[in-house]
Write a protein that holds these residues in place. Structure first.
Motif, PDB file in Angstrom:
ATOM      1  N   ARG A   1       0.588  -1.154  -0.093  1.00 53.51           N
ATOM      2  CA  ARG A   1      -0.102   0.124   0.114  1.00 53.51           C
ATOM      3  C   ARG A   1       0.707   1.313   0.012  1.00 53.51           C
ATOM      4  NH1 ARG A   1      -5.299  -0.478   0.810  1.00 53.51           N
ATOM      5  NH2 ARG A   1      -5.389   1.503   2.137  1.00 53.51           N
TER       6      ARG A   1
ATOM      7  N   LEU B   1      -8.703  -3.739  -7.267  1.00 48.47           N
ATOM      8  CA  LEU B   1      -8.939  -2.467  -6.463  1.00 48.47           C
ATOM      9  C   LEU B   1      -9.619  -2.938  -5.219  1.00 48.47           C
ATOM     10  CD1 LEU B   1      -9.242   0.505  -5.918  1.00 48.47           C
ATOM     11  CD2 LEU B   1     -11.409   0.587  -7.072  1.00 48.47           C
ATOM     12  N   ARG B   2     -10.384  -4.043  -5.423  1.00 48.14           N
ATOM     13  CA  ARG B   2     -10.952  -4.568  -3.900  1.00 48.14           C
ATOM     14  C   ARG B   2     -10.138  -5.257  -3.137  1.00 48.14           C
ATOM     15  NH1 ARG B   2     -16.896  -7.384  -5.124  1.00 48.14           N
ATOM     16  NH2 ARG B   2     -16.531  -7.560  -2.713  1.00 48.14           N
TER      17      ARG B   2
ATOM     18  N   TRP C   1      -6.758  -4.418  -2.960  1.00 47.06           N
ATOM     19  CA  TRP C   1      -6.006  -3.297  -2.440  1.00 47.06           C
ATOM     20  C   TRP C   1      -6.812  -2.676  -1.112  1.00 47.06           C
ATOM     21  CZ3 TRP C   1      -6.755   2.042  -1.858  1.00 47.06           C
ATOM     22  CH2 TRP C   1      -5.571   2.789  -1.388  1.00 47.06           C
ATOM     23  N   GLN C   2      -8.035  -2.704  -1.342  1.00 47.45           N
ATOM     24  CA  GLN C   2      -8.709  -2.163  -0.035  1.00 47.45           C
ATOM     25  C   GLN C   2      -8.654  -3.216   0.912  1.00 47.45           C
ATOM     26  OE1 GLN C   2     -12.630  -1.603  -2.280  1.00 47.45           O
ATOM     27  NE2 GLN C   2     -12.121   0.658  -2.608  1.00 47.45           N
ATOM     28  N   ALA C   3      -8.910  -4.547   0.582  1.00 42.66           N
ATOM     29  CA  ALA C   3      -8.986  -5.634   1.765  1.00 42.66           C
ATOM     30  C   ALA C   3      -7.306  -5.497   2.163  1.00 42.66           C
ATOM     31  CB  ALA C   3      -9.292  -6.809   1.196  1.00 42.66           C
ATOM     32  N   SER C   4      -6.480  -4.882   1.874  1.00 43.80           N
ATOM     33  CA  SER C   4      -5.143  -5.053   2.188  1.00 43.80           C
ATOM     34  C   SER C   4      -4.898  -4.009   3.189  1.00 43.80           C
ATOM     35  CB  SER C   4      -4.127  -5.188   1.117  1.00 43.80           C
ATOM     36  OG  SER C   4      -3.939  -5.970  -0.012  1.00 43.80           O
ATOM     37  N   ALA C   5      -5.916  -3.049   3.457  1.00 43.28           N
ATOM     38  CA  ALA C   5      -5.653  -2.090   4.666  1.00 43.28           C
ATOM     39  C   ALA C   5      -5.388  -2.804   5.726  1.00 43.28           C
ATOM     40  CB  ALA C   5      -6.853  -1.138   4.668  1.00 43.28           C
TER      41      ALA C   5
ATOM     42  N   ALA D   1      -8.602  -3.974   7.724  1.00 47.22           N
ATOM     43  CA  ALA D   1      -9.347  -5.169   7.232  1.00 47.22           C
ATOM     44  C   ALA D   1      -8.509  -6.370   6.960  1.00 47.22           C
ATOM     45  CB  ALA D   1      -9.563  -4.380   5.853  1.00 47.22           C
TER      46      ALA D   1
ATOM     47  N   ASP E   1     -11.710 -10.638  -1.675  1.00 50.88           N
ATOM     48  CA  ASP E   1     -11.347 -10.389  -0.266  1.00 50.88           C
ATOM     49  C   ASP E   1     -10.282 -11.421   0.230  1.00 50.88           C
ATOM     50  OD1 ASP E   1     -13.102 -12.750  -0.284  1.00 50.88           O
ATOM     51  OD2 ASP E   1     -14.388 -12.051   0.658  1.00 50.88           O
TER      52      ASP E   1
END
Length: 453
Positions: free
Chosen positions: A60, A91-92, A94-98, A101, A395
């Motif tokens: 990230r 993109l999802r 990458w968001q799940a890699s926060a 999360a 996910d």
């Protein structure tokens, strides 16, 4: 009384599912276009990764992302067309890699990976396959002190959170385990609970052999011929089983599914299913889809929009050089060296590309050069590298459970890099759900219904 069940897909996940269901008294037929263990399950690093309690996260920070975009490293490669096609899923991902999360996903994921070795042990006993396995752990080597320190802190957290077991090794410790390395290294982490398989494809074949010896059927056929009984359907490629004879390991399973189980058939009658094979049509009350990297296109033809995508990977064997004793991840370079029956297998990082796209083994070429710097690699066994797809979900969790809109249809797919590790554990969970028994782990995090209907 046992049910008639067809399992479509004879990789590790599908074969383990067939064997698990059969061991519970069901009458099971395993169908694929090729023999068991010849696709994705053939081409992995041969590690049963008990230490992999958290799935791989996407970087990230902008420096790492820029490195990926510019293709500076060996861990990730991409085709522009494949990248554009997979962009919504990435993109999802990458968001799940926060961090928050990813930690939540890890807690869910760990409930399944914790069972990977005992569930493999159970099937290995059924199949008489212990000769293929070495319980000597997984080695992760580091070239710089900075990377080693970061990895050590991360591993200490994993050990505290999940009870995983590792040892930190200095240069002398590495030399004691792997004397063939001729390049100085900063250190290594030795994950002791993971196992090494000397021939991944053969392990799947052993499970399939145990299945047939106990009365199961393994047939050549095409998943695209699947249809609800009483519905018409079209087999992609023409005749039954036509796709079974494709010579390309990366070829898609077909281009159309006709009308048998598309979105217009959202409430099937419950009368069962039929799939065509080279030995004729096979009918069953229940069908399990374990189609690996082909599940994404198949699911879309069913009317589902699950966030599935494919990461491709390459490998090649080398003989005549030095020997390694452990499966070894060169962590800062992004490739694995695995001692196998055919030689030392070098496996590449992930490549984002469309199924059927031309081979671009840039990562494997780079990994081979890096490995030659570490040890005497010898000569390649194959004239060309092997390539296959890894089925991934945005996910980071597999999809295991009932298809929401199709009665008698079950899903077991999307295991990412760990389908080989998780095959038997996933099979046990799915078998619990098919039988209506209390699932041995909480299934909600893996259910297809988490994406809606």
């Amino acid at each position: 009384m046992g049910q008639e069940i067809v399992v479509l897909g004879a990789g590790m996940v599908g074969t383990a599912t067939a064997l698990e269901l059969q061991s519970r008294g069901h009458r099971v037929t395993l169908v694929d276009r090729r023999a068991p263990g010849q696709e994705t399950s053939y081409g992995n690093a041969g590690a049963i990764q008990r230490e992999a309690v958290e799935p791989y996260a996407m970087p990230r920070d902008w420096r790492s992302l820029l490195s990926v975009v510019l293709k500076r490293g060996l861990d990730v490669n991409y085709h522009l067309r494949g990248l554009l096609a997979a962009w919504p899923q990435l993109l999802r991902y990458w968001q799940a890699s926060a961090p928050e999360a990813h930690r939540r996903i890890g807690r869910q994921y760990a409930t399944l990976i914790a069972h990977c070795t005992p569930e493999h042990e159970r099937l290995m006993t059924l199949a008489g396959a212990h000769d293929l396995v070495r319980r000597d752990g997984l080695l992760m080597i580091y070239r710089s002190e900075r990377a080693l320190d970061a990895a050590l802190r991360h591993s200490q957290r994993l050990s505290a959170d999940y009870g995983t077991s590792f040892s930190a090794l200095d240069a002398a410790g590495i030399a004691a385990l792997e004397p063939a390395f001729r390049t100085p290294l900063a250190g290594a982490l030795h994950w002791r609970d993971s196992w090494r398989v000397s021939d991944p494809g053969s392990l799947v074949e052993r499970y399939a052999s145990a299945f047939t010896q106990r009365g199961g059927r393994v047939l050549i056929g095409d998943a695209d011929s699947l249809r609800a009984n009483g519905k018409s359907g079209v087999t992609a490629g023409g005749s039954p089983g036509a796709a079974a004879h494709s010579s390309s390991r990366s070829a898609p399973r077909g281009t159309s599914i006709g009308t048998p189980i598309g979105a217009s058939n959202r409430t099937s009658s419950g009368a069962g299913w039929t799939v065509d094979t080279e030995e004729g049509p096979v009918q069953a009350e229940q069908v399990v889809l374990a189609l690996g990297p082909w599940m994404g296109p198949f699911a879309r033809r069913l009317g589902y929009r699950w966030p599935l995508f494919v990461k491709r990977g390459y490998h090649r064997h080398f003989t005549g050089g030095a020997s390694l004793h452990h499966t070894t991840l060169d962590a800062e370079r992004g490739y694995v060296m695995s001692p196998q029956r055919r030689g030392l297998r070098i496996t590449s990082g992930a490549e984002i590309a469309c199924l059927g796209a031309p081979l671009t083994p840039r990562q494997l070429d780079g990994a081979t050069a890096e490995a030659r710097g570490l040890l005497d690699l010898g000569q390649p066994v194959e004239a060309e590298p092997w390539m296959g797809g890894r089925p991934c979900c945005a996910d980071m969790k597999p999809i295991i459970g009932a298809a929401p809109r199709h009665r008698g249809l079950w899903i077991n797919c999307g295991h990412g890099h760990h389908g080989f590790s998780l095959g038997p554990a996933s099979a046990r969970l799915l078998a619990d759900l098919i039988e209506g028994a209390p699932p041995y782990v909480d299934d909600a995090a893996f259910s297809p219904s988490r994406f809606g209907r």
